[in-house]
Design a protein around this motif. Sequence first.
Motif, PDB file in Angstrom:
ATOM      1  N   VAL A   1      -2.449  -7.909  13.961  1.00  8.67           N
ATOM      2  CA  VAL A   1      -2.752  -7.832  12.526  1.00  8.67           C
ATOM      3  C   VAL A   1      -1.758  -8.602  11.652  1.00  8.67           C
ATOM      4  O   VAL A   1      -1.974  -8.742  10.453  1.00  8.67           O
ATOM      5  CB  VAL A   1      -2.830  -6.368  12.043  1.00  8.67           C
ATOM      6  N   ARG A   2      -0.666  -9.108  12.218  1.00  9.92           N
ATOM      7  CA  ARG A   2       0.276  -9.938  11.477  1.00  9.92           C
ATOM      8  C   ARG A   2       0.535 -11.214  12.285  1.00  9.92           C
ATOM      9  O   ARG A   2       1.170 -11.173  13.333  1.00  9.92           O
ATOM     10  CB  ARG A   2       1.594  -9.205  11.222  1.00  9.92           C
ATOM     11  N   LEU A   3       0.045 -12.337  11.790  1.00 16.27           N
ATOM     12  CA  LEU A   3       0.236 -13.613  12.468  1.00 16.27           C
ATOM     13  C   LEU A   3       1.521 -14.271  11.965  1.00 16.27           C
ATOM     14  O   LEU A   3       1.788 -14.296  10.766  1.00 16.27           O
ATOM     15  CB  LEU A   3      -0.960 -14.533  12.219  1.00 16.27           C
ATOM     16  N   ILE A   4       2.308 -14.809  12.886  1.00 12.09           N
ATOM     17  CA  ILE A   4       3.590 -15.420  12.546  1.00 12.09           C
ATOM     18  C   ILE A   4       3.415 -16.936  12.426  1.00 12.09           C
ATOM     19  O   ILE A   4       2.920 -17.589  13.344  1.00 12.09           O
ATOM     20  CB  ILE A   4       4.648 -15.117  13.619  1.00 12.09           C
ATOM     21  N   ASP A   5       3.788 -17.493  11.276  1.00  7.41           N
ATOM     22  CA  ASP A   5       3.684 -18.943  11.081  1.00  7.41           C
ATOM     23  C   ASP A   5       4.462 -19.670  12.170  1.00  7.41           C
ATOM     24  O   ASP A   5       5.604 -19.322  12.476  1.00  7.41           O
ATOM     25  CB  ASP A   5       4.232 -19.318   9.707  1.00  7.41           C
ATOM     26  N   GLU A   6       3.856 -20.715  12.739  1.00 10.90           N
ATOM     27  CA  GLU A   6       4.417 -21.359  13.926  1.00 10.90           C
ATOM     28  C   GLU A   6       5.304 -22.562  13.638  1.00 10.90           C
ATOM     29  O   GLU A   6       5.920 -23.104  14.556  1.00 10.90           O
ATOM     30  CB  GLU A   6       3.283 -21.770  14.866  1.00 10.90           C
TER      31      GLU A   6
ATOM     32  N   PRO B   1       8.418 -24.476  13.299  1.00 11.21           N
ATOM     33  CA  PRO B   1       9.738 -24.036  13.789  1.00 11.21           C
ATOM     34  C   PRO B   1      10.790 -23.873  12.700  1.00 11.21           C
ATOM     35  O   PRO B   1      11.754 -23.124  12.884  1.00 11.21           O
ATOM     36  CB  PRO B   1      10.127 -25.130  14.785  1.00 11.21           C
ATOM     37  N   ASP B   2      10.643 -24.575  11.578  1.00 15.73           N
ATOM     38  CA  ASP B   2      11.640 -24.501  10.512  1.00 15.73           C
ATOM     39  C   ASP B   2      11.178 -23.660   9.324  1.00 15.73           C
ATOM     40  O   ASP B   2      11.864 -23.593   8.292  1.00 15.73           O
ATOM     41  CB  ASP B   2      12.002 -25.908  10.020  1.00 15.73           C
ATOM     42  N   SER B   3      10.015 -23.015   9.456  1.00 12.59           N
ATOM     43  CA  SER B   3       9.529 -22.194   8.346  1.00 12.59           C
ATOM     44  C   SER B   3      10.287 -20.872   8.283  1.00 12.59           C
ATOM     45  O   SER B   3      10.685 -20.315   9.305  1.00 12.59           O
ATOM     46  CB  SER B   3       8.028 -21.931   8.467  1.00 12.59           C
ATOM     47  N   ILE B   4      10.480 -20.384   7.051  1.00 15.16           N
ATOM     48  CA  ILE B   4      11.015 -19.049   6.825  1.00 15.16           C
ATOM     49  C   ILE B   4       9.825 -18.139   6.556  1.00 15.16           C
ATOM     50  O   ILE B   4       9.046 -18.383   5.631  1.00 15.16           O
ATOM     51  CB  ILE B   4      11.956 -19.016   5.607  1.00 15.16           C
ATOM     52  N   VAL B   5       9.649 -17.118   7.383  1.00 17.52           N
ATOM     53  CA  VAL B   5       8.536 -16.206   7.187  1.00 17.52           C
ATOM     54  C   VAL B   5       9.036 -14.909   6.572  1.00 17.52           C
ATOM     55  O   VAL B   5      10.219 -14.570   6.663  1.00 17.52           O
ATOM     56  CB  VAL B   5       7.798 -15.910   8.512  1.00 17.52           C
ATOM     57  N   SER B   6       8.127 -14.190   5.944  1.00 26.78           N
ATOM     58  CA  SER B   6       8.525 -12.919   5.352  1.00 26.78           C
ATOM     59  C   SER B   6       8.923 -11.943   6.457  1.00 26.78           C
ATOM     60  O   SER B   6       8.176 -11.745   7.411  1.00 26.78           O
ATOM     61  CB  SER B   6       7.386 -12.327   4.524  1.00 26.78           C
ATOM     62  N   PRO B   7      10.084 -11.305   6.317  1.00 22.00           N
ATOM     63  CA  PRO B   7      10.510 -10.325   7.320  1.00 22.00           C
ATOM     64  C   PRO B   7       9.838  -8.969   7.147  1.00 22.00           C
ATOM     65  O   PRO B   7       9.958  -8.114   8.016  1.00 22.00           O
ATOM     66  CB  PRO B   7      12.017 -10.214   7.086  1.00 22.00           C
ATOM     67  N   VAL B   8       9.131  -8.776   6.018  1.00 20.20           N
ATOM     68  CA  VAL B   8       8.538  -7.476   5.705  1.00 20.20           C
ATOM     69  C   VAL B   8       7.203  -7.648   4.995  1.00 20.20           C
ATOM     70  O   VAL B   8       6.886  -8.712   4.460  1.00 20.20           O
ATOM     71  CB  VAL B   8       9.470  -6.642   4.779  1.00 20.20           C
ATOM     72  N   ASP B   9       6.413  -6.570   4.986  1.00 22.96           N
ATOM     73  CA  ASP B   9       5.315  -6.436   4.043  1.00 22.96           C
ATOM     74  C   ASP B   9       5.933  -5.952   2.736  1.00 22.96           C
ATOM     75  O   ASP B   9       6.742  -5.013   2.735  1.00 22.96           O
ATOM     76  CB  ASP B   9       4.308  -5.382   4.509  1.00 22.96           C
ATOM     77  N   GLY B  10       5.566  -6.548   1.626  1.00 23.91           N
ATOM     78  CA  GLY B  10       6.142  -6.109   0.356  1.00 23.91           C
ATOM     79  C   GLY B  10       5.642  -6.941  -0.801  1.00 23.91           C
ATOM     80  O   GLY B  10       4.666  -7.693  -0.671  1.00 23.91           O
ATOM     81  N   VAL B  11       6.307  -6.806  -1.922  1.00 20.37           N
ATOM     82  CA  VAL B  11       5.995  -7.586  -3.116  1.00 20.37           C
ATOM     83  C   VAL B  11       7.151  -8.532  -3.389  1.00 20.37           C
ATOM     84  O   VAL B  11       8.311  -8.104  -3.468  1.00 20.37           O
ATOM     85  CB  VAL B  11       5.781  -6.675  -4.344  1.00 20.37           C
ATOM     86  N   LEU B  12       6.840  -9.824  -3.498  1.00 24.23           N
ATOM     87  CA  LEU B  12       7.854 -10.790  -3.898  1.00 24.23           C
ATOM     88  C   LEU B  12       8.106 -10.593  -5.387  1.00 24.23           C
ATOM     89  O   LEU B  12       7.309 -11.006  -6.225  1.00 24.23           O
ATOM     90  CB  LEU B  12       7.384 -12.222  -3.615  1.00 24.23           C
ATOM     91  N   GLU B  13       9.209  -9.922  -5.715  1.00 24.97           N
ATOM     92  CA  GLU B  13       9.505  -9.548  -7.098  1.00 24.97           C
ATOM     93  C   GLU B  13      10.183 -10.665  -7.879  1.00 24.97           C
ATOM     94  O   GLU B  13      10.017 -10.786  -9.087  1.00 24.97           O
ATOM     95  CB  GLU B  13      10.395  -8.310  -7.140  1.00 24.97           C
TER      96      GLU B  13
ATOM     97  N   ARG C   1       8.705  -1.750   8.833  1.00 22.07           N
ATOM     98  CA  ARG C   1       9.497  -2.366   9.898  1.00 22.07           C
ATOM     99  C   ARG C   1       9.891  -3.779   9.468  1.00 22.07           C
ATOM    100  O   ARG C   1       9.176  -4.444   8.736  1.00 22.07           O
ATOM    101  CB  ARG C   1       8.725  -2.361  11.205  1.00 22.07           C
ATOM    102  N   ILE C   2      11.063  -4.199   9.933  1.00 23.59           N
ATOM    103  CA  ILE C   2      11.667  -5.463   9.498  1.00 23.59           C
ATOM    104  C   ILE C   2      11.687  -6.429  10.671  1.00 23.59           C
ATOM    105  O   ILE C   2      12.061  -6.063  11.784  1.00 23.59           O
ATOM    106  CB  ILE C   2      13.104  -5.217   8.993  1.00 23.59           C
TER     107      ILE C   2
ATOM    108  N   LYS D   1       3.024 -10.604   3.338  1.00 29.85           N
ATOM    109  CA  LYS D   1       2.901  -9.935   4.630  1.00 29.85           C
ATOM    110  C   LYS D   1       3.912 -10.486   5.633  1.00 29.85           C
ATOM    111  O   LYS D   1       4.333 -11.644   5.548  1.00 29.85           O
ATOM    112  CB  LYS D   1       1.487 -10.129   5.196  1.00 29.85           C
ATOM    113  N   VAL D   2       4.283  -9.665   6.598  1.00 33.02           N
ATOM    114  CA  VAL D   2       5.138 -10.106   7.699  1.00 33.02           C
ATOM    115  C   VAL D   2       4.546 -11.345   8.355  1.00 33.02           C
ATOM    116  O   VAL D   2       3.351 -11.384   8.655  1.00 33.02           O
ATOM    117  CB  VAL D   2       5.303  -8.994   8.753  1.00 33.02           C
TER     118      VAL D   2
END
Length: 260
Positions: free
Chosen positions: A71-76, A78-90, A140-141, A250-251
Amino acid sequence: MKQKIYQSLIELTNGPFSAGLIKKLTHSKFSKYLIKSYARHYRINLEEMLEDINSYENLHHFFTRKLKDTVRLIDENPDSIVSPVDGVLEDIGKIEGNSTIIVKNKVYSISEMLGGNERSAKYSEGTYMILYLSPAHYHRIHSPIDAKIVDRYSLGSRSYPVNRLGLKYGNSTLSKNFRTVSELDHNGKLMAMVKVGAMFINSVEIINQGQKWKKGEEVAYFSFGSTVVLLFEKNSFKLNEDITVPSEIKVGQALGKLNI
Protein backbone atom coordinates in the motif's frame (compact mmCIF):
# COMPACT_ATOMS: atom_id res chain seq x y z
CA MET A 1 -2.47 36.84 25.70
CA LYS A 2 -3.70 33.71 23.85
CA GLN A 3 -0.15 32.41 23.69
CA LYS A 4 0.41 32.84 27.44
CA ILE A 5 -2.91 31.12 28.31
CA TYR A 6 -2.17 28.23 25.93
CA GLN A 7 1.34 27.73 27.30
CA SER A 8 0.11 27.89 30.92
CA LEU A 9 -2.55 25.24 30.34
CA ILE A 10 -0.07 22.91 28.67
CA GLU A 11 2.49 23.41 31.44
CA LEU A 12 -0.17 22.46 34.01
CA THR A 13 -1.31 19.32 32.22
CA ASN A 14 1.94 18.01 30.77
CA GLY A 15 4.06 16.26 33.34
CA PRO A 16 5.20 12.80 34.44
CA PHE A 17 1.91 12.07 36.20
CA SER A 18 -0.39 12.96 33.28
CA ALA A 19 1.96 11.29 30.79
CA GLY A 20 1.90 8.16 32.92
CA LEU A 21 -1.89 8.12 32.98
CA ILE A 22 -2.11 8.40 29.19
CA LYS A 23 0.45 5.62 28.74
CA LYS A 24 -1.33 3.40 31.25
CA LEU A 25 -4.66 3.90 29.50
CA THR A 26 -3.41 3.21 25.98
CA HIS A 27 -1.59 0.05 27.11
CA SER A 28 -4.52 -1.28 29.17
CA LYS A 29 -6.79 -4.15 28.16
CA PHE A 30 -9.75 -1.78 28.55
CA SER A 31 -8.46 0.42 25.72
CA LYS A 32 -9.09 -2.46 23.29
CA TYR A 33 -12.77 -1.50 23.40
CA LEU A 34 -11.93 2.03 22.25
CA ILE A 35 -10.19 0.94 19.05
CA LYS A 36 -13.22 0.74 16.74
CA SER A 37 -14.62 4.11 17.82
CA TYR A 38 -11.13 5.60 17.46
CA ALA A 39 -10.87 4.21 13.93
CA ARG A 40 -14.32 5.56 13.01
CA HIS A 41 -13.64 8.99 14.47
CA TYR A 42 -10.36 9.41 12.57
CA ARG A 43 -11.64 7.64 9.42
CA ILE A 44 -8.72 5.23 9.35
CA ASN A 45 -8.45 3.09 6.24
CA LEU A 46 -8.82 -0.44 7.63
CA GLU A 47 -8.05 -2.01 4.25
CA GLU A 48 -4.44 -0.79 4.45
CA MET A 49 -3.70 -2.41 7.82
CA LEU A 50 -1.58 -5.53 8.00
CA GLU A 51 -3.75 -7.05 10.73
CA ASP A 52 -7.49 -7.26 11.32
CA ILE A 53 -8.85 -4.56 13.63
CA ASN A 54 -10.03 -7.20 16.13
CA SER A 55 -6.50 -8.56 16.62
CA TYR A 56 -5.04 -5.56 18.47
CA GLU A 57 -4.58 -6.03 22.22
CA ASN A 58 -4.87 -2.35 23.13
CA LEU A 59 -4.98 1.16 21.71
CA HIS A 60 -1.20 1.48 21.72
CA HIS A 61 -0.81 -1.56 19.47
CA PHE A 62 -3.44 -0.17 17.12
CA PHE A 63 -1.87 3.25 17.11
CA THR A 64 1.51 1.79 16.11
CA ARG A 65 -0.07 -0.56 13.55
CA LYS A 66 1.81 -1.76 10.48
CA LEU A 67 0.55 -1.54 6.91
CA LYS A 68 0.50 -4.08 4.11
CA ASP A 69 3.68 -4.06 2.02
CA THR A 70 1.77 -3.19 -1.15
CA VAL A 71 0.00 0.00 0.00
CA ARG A 72 3.04 2.34 0.07
CA LEU A 73 5.23 2.40 -3.04
CA ILE A 74 8.79 3.71 -2.62
CA ASP A 75 10.10 6.04 -5.34
CA GLU A 76 12.95 4.25 -7.12
CA ASN A 77 15.13 7.20 -8.18
CA PRO A 78 18.39 6.51 -6.28
CA ASP A 79 18.90 10.17 -5.34
CA SER A 80 15.29 10.99 -4.48
CA ILE A 81 14.29 11.95 -0.94
CA VAL A 82 11.05 10.19 -0.05
CA SER A 83 8.70 11.00 2.78
CA PRO A 84 9.67 9.01 5.88
CA VAL A 85 6.09 9.21 7.22
CA ASP A 86 2.44 9.62 6.37
CA GLY A 87 1.55 13.16 7.39
CA VAL A 88 0.90 16.73 6.36
CA LEU A 89 3.68 18.81 4.85
CA GLU A 90 3.15 21.88 7.04
CA ASP A 91 6.06 24.01 5.91
CA ILE A 92 9.18 24.18 3.78
CA GLY A 93 11.72 26.97 3.57
CA LYS A 94 15.24 28.24 3.90
CA ILE A 95 17.39 27.91 6.98
CA GLU A 96 18.74 31.37 7.69
CA GLY A 97 22.46 32.09 7.97
CA ASN A 98 22.11 32.36 11.75
CA SER A 99 20.68 28.81 11.82
CA THR A 100 17.06 29.81 12.44
CA ILE A 101 13.80 28.98 10.69
CA ILE A 102 10.44 30.75 10.81
CA VAL A 103 7.38 28.52 11.20
CA LYS A 104 3.87 29.95 11.73
CA ASN A 105 5.52 33.36 12.37
CA LYS A 106 7.66 31.92 15.18
CA VAL A 107 11.44 31.73 15.12
CA TYR A 108 13.07 28.37 15.89
CA SER A 109 16.75 27.76 16.50
CA ILE A 110 18.30 24.92 14.51
CA SER A 111 21.28 25.10 16.89
CA GLU A 112 18.97 24.38 19.82
CA MET A 113 17.07 21.73 17.85
CA LEU A 114 20.27 19.84 17.00
CA GLY A 115 22.09 20.52 20.26
CA GLY A 116 24.85 22.98 19.33
CA ASN A 117 26.29 25.45 16.85
CA GLU A 118 28.78 22.97 15.42
CA ARG A 119 26.01 20.53 14.54
CA SER A 120 23.79 23.19 12.99
CA ALA A 121 26.44 25.13 11.03
CA LYS A 122 26.52 22.59 8.20
CA TYR A 123 22.81 23.25 7.48
CA SER A 124 23.11 27.06 7.42
CA GLU A 125 21.30 28.49 4.35
CA GLY A 126 20.02 25.02 3.54
CA THR A 127 16.42 23.77 3.37
CA TYR A 128 14.01 22.56 6.05
CA MET A 129 10.76 20.57 5.75
CA ILE A 130 8.18 19.93 8.49
CA LEU A 131 5.90 16.88 8.38
CA TYR A 132 3.12 16.70 10.99
CA LEU A 133 1.47 13.42 12.00
CA SER A 134 -2.04 13.64 13.46
CA PRO A 135 -3.63 10.85 15.55
CA ALA A 136 -5.25 9.64 12.32
CA HIS A 137 -1.98 8.95 10.53
CA TYR A 138 0.13 5.81 10.26
CA HIS A 139 2.90 6.31 12.82
CA ARG A 140 5.81 4.21 11.64
CA ILE A 141 8.92 5.99 10.36
CA HIS A 142 10.90 4.92 7.30
CA SER A 143 14.28 5.89 5.89
CA PRO A 144 14.04 8.77 3.37
CA ILE A 145 17.04 7.57 1.33
CA ASP A 146 19.82 4.96 1.13
CA ALA A 147 22.28 6.28 3.68
CA LYS A 148 25.04 5.72 6.21
CA ILE A 149 24.26 6.83 9.75
CA VAL A 150 26.76 9.56 10.69
CA ASP A 151 25.29 10.31 14.11
CA ARG A 152 22.25 9.52 16.26
CA TYR A 153 21.28 10.98 19.63
CA SER A 154 18.36 12.24 21.75
CA LEU A 155 17.66 15.62 23.35
CA GLY A 156 14.98 17.15 25.59
CA SER A 157 12.82 15.65 28.32
CA ARG A 158 9.23 16.92 27.97
CA SER A 159 6.88 17.26 25.01
CA TYR A 160 4.17 19.72 24.10
CA PRO A 161 1.69 19.73 21.19
CA VAL A 162 3.18 19.99 17.70
CA ASN A 163 -0.07 20.57 15.81
CA ARG A 164 -0.98 23.95 14.28
CA LEU A 165 -1.88 25.45 17.68
CA GLY A 166 1.31 24.11 19.18
CA LEU A 167 3.43 25.62 16.42
CA LYS A 168 1.58 28.93 16.65
CA TYR A 169 1.32 29.38 20.42
CA GLY A 170 3.77 26.88 21.89
CA ASN A 171 7.16 27.64 23.42
CA SER A 172 9.68 26.57 20.74
CA THR A 173 8.18 23.08 20.54
CA LEU A 174 10.28 21.92 17.59
CA SER A 175 13.56 22.82 19.28
CA LYS A 176 12.69 22.08 22.94
CA ASN A 177 10.49 18.95 22.85
CA PHE A 178 11.97 15.51 23.37
CA ARG A 179 13.51 14.55 20.04
CA THR A 180 15.80 12.02 18.44
CA VAL A 181 18.16 13.08 15.69
CA SER A 182 19.51 10.87 12.90
CA GLU A 183 22.16 12.40 10.63
CA LEU A 184 22.39 10.64 7.28
CA ASP A 185 25.06 10.58 4.57
CA HIS A 186 24.12 9.78 0.96
CA ASN A 187 27.08 9.91 -1.44
CA GLY A 188 28.74 12.66 0.58
CA LYS A 189 25.60 14.77 1.05
CA LEU A 190 24.30 15.18 4.60
CA MET A 191 20.76 15.51 5.87
CA ALA A 192 19.26 15.39 9.36
CA MET A 193 15.97 13.72 10.30
CA VAL A 194 14.65 15.08 13.61
CA LYS A 195 11.82 13.06 15.16
CA VAL A 196 9.94 15.30 17.60
CA GLY A 197 7.83 13.88 20.43
CA ALA A 198 4.31 15.23 20.98
CA MET A 199 2.10 16.10 23.94
CA PHE A 200 2.26 13.71 26.93
CA ILE A 201 4.28 11.01 25.16
CA ASN A 202 8.03 11.39 24.62
CA SER A 203 8.52 7.96 23.13
CA VAL A 204 10.23 7.67 19.77
CA GLU A 205 11.12 4.00 19.47
CA ILE A 206 14.14 3.30 17.26
CA ILE A 207 13.96 -0.22 15.85
CA ASN A 208 16.87 -0.09 13.38
CA GLN A 209 20.20 0.52 15.12
CA GLY A 210 22.26 -0.42 12.05
CA GLN A 211 24.86 1.86 10.50
CA LYS A 212 23.19 1.75 7.08
CA TRP A 213 19.57 2.40 6.14
CA LYS A 214 17.87 1.40 2.93
CA LYS A 215 15.38 3.84 1.44
CA GLY A 216 11.85 2.96 2.51
CA GLU A 217 12.76 0.48 5.24
CA GLU A 218 11.13 0.90 8.64
CA VAL A 219 13.51 2.44 11.17
CA ALA A 220 11.36 3.73 14.07
CA TYR A 221 7.86 4.59 15.25
CA PHE A 222 6.07 7.23 17.30
CA SER A 223 3.92 6.31 20.29
CA PHE A 224 1.74 9.38 19.81
CA GLY A 225 1.00 12.10 17.22
CA SER A 226 4.18 13.91 16.33
CA THR A 227 6.39 15.71 13.80
CA VAL A 228 9.42 15.01 11.63
CA VAL A 229 11.77 17.82 10.59
CA LEU A 230 14.10 17.23 7.63
CA LEU A 231 17.19 19.44 7.25
CA PHE A 232 19.37 19.70 4.13
CA GLU A 233 22.70 21.38 3.40
CA LYS A 234 22.90 24.53 1.27
CA ASN A 235 22.17 23.90 -2.44
CA SER A 236 21.91 20.15 -1.84
CA PHE A 237 18.14 19.63 -2.21
CA LYS A 238 15.68 20.37 -5.03
CA LEU A 239 11.97 20.18 -4.23
CA ASN A 240 9.64 18.33 -6.62
CA GLU A 241 7.55 20.82 -8.58
CA ASP A 242 4.27 19.07 -7.73
CA ILE A 243 4.75 19.41 -3.95
CA THR A 244 2.64 22.13 -2.32
CA VAL A 245 2.17 23.41 1.25
CA PRO A 246 0.12 22.26 3.05
CA SER A 247 -0.50 18.85 1.50
CA GLU A 248 -1.04 15.24 2.55
CA ILE A 249 2.10 13.15 2.05
CA LYS A 250 2.55 9.37 2.09
CA VAL A 251 5.51 7.17 2.98
CA GLY A 252 7.68 6.60 -0.09
CA GLN A 253 6.37 9.60 -2.02
CA ALA A 254 9.20 11.59 -3.62
CA LEU A 255 9.62 15.00 -2.00
CA GLY A 256 12.59 16.02 -4.12
CA LYS A 257 16.12 14.90 -4.83
CA LEU A 258 19.64 15.51 -3.64
CA ASN A 259 21.99 17.33 -5.99
CA ILE A 260 24.83 14.83 -6.26
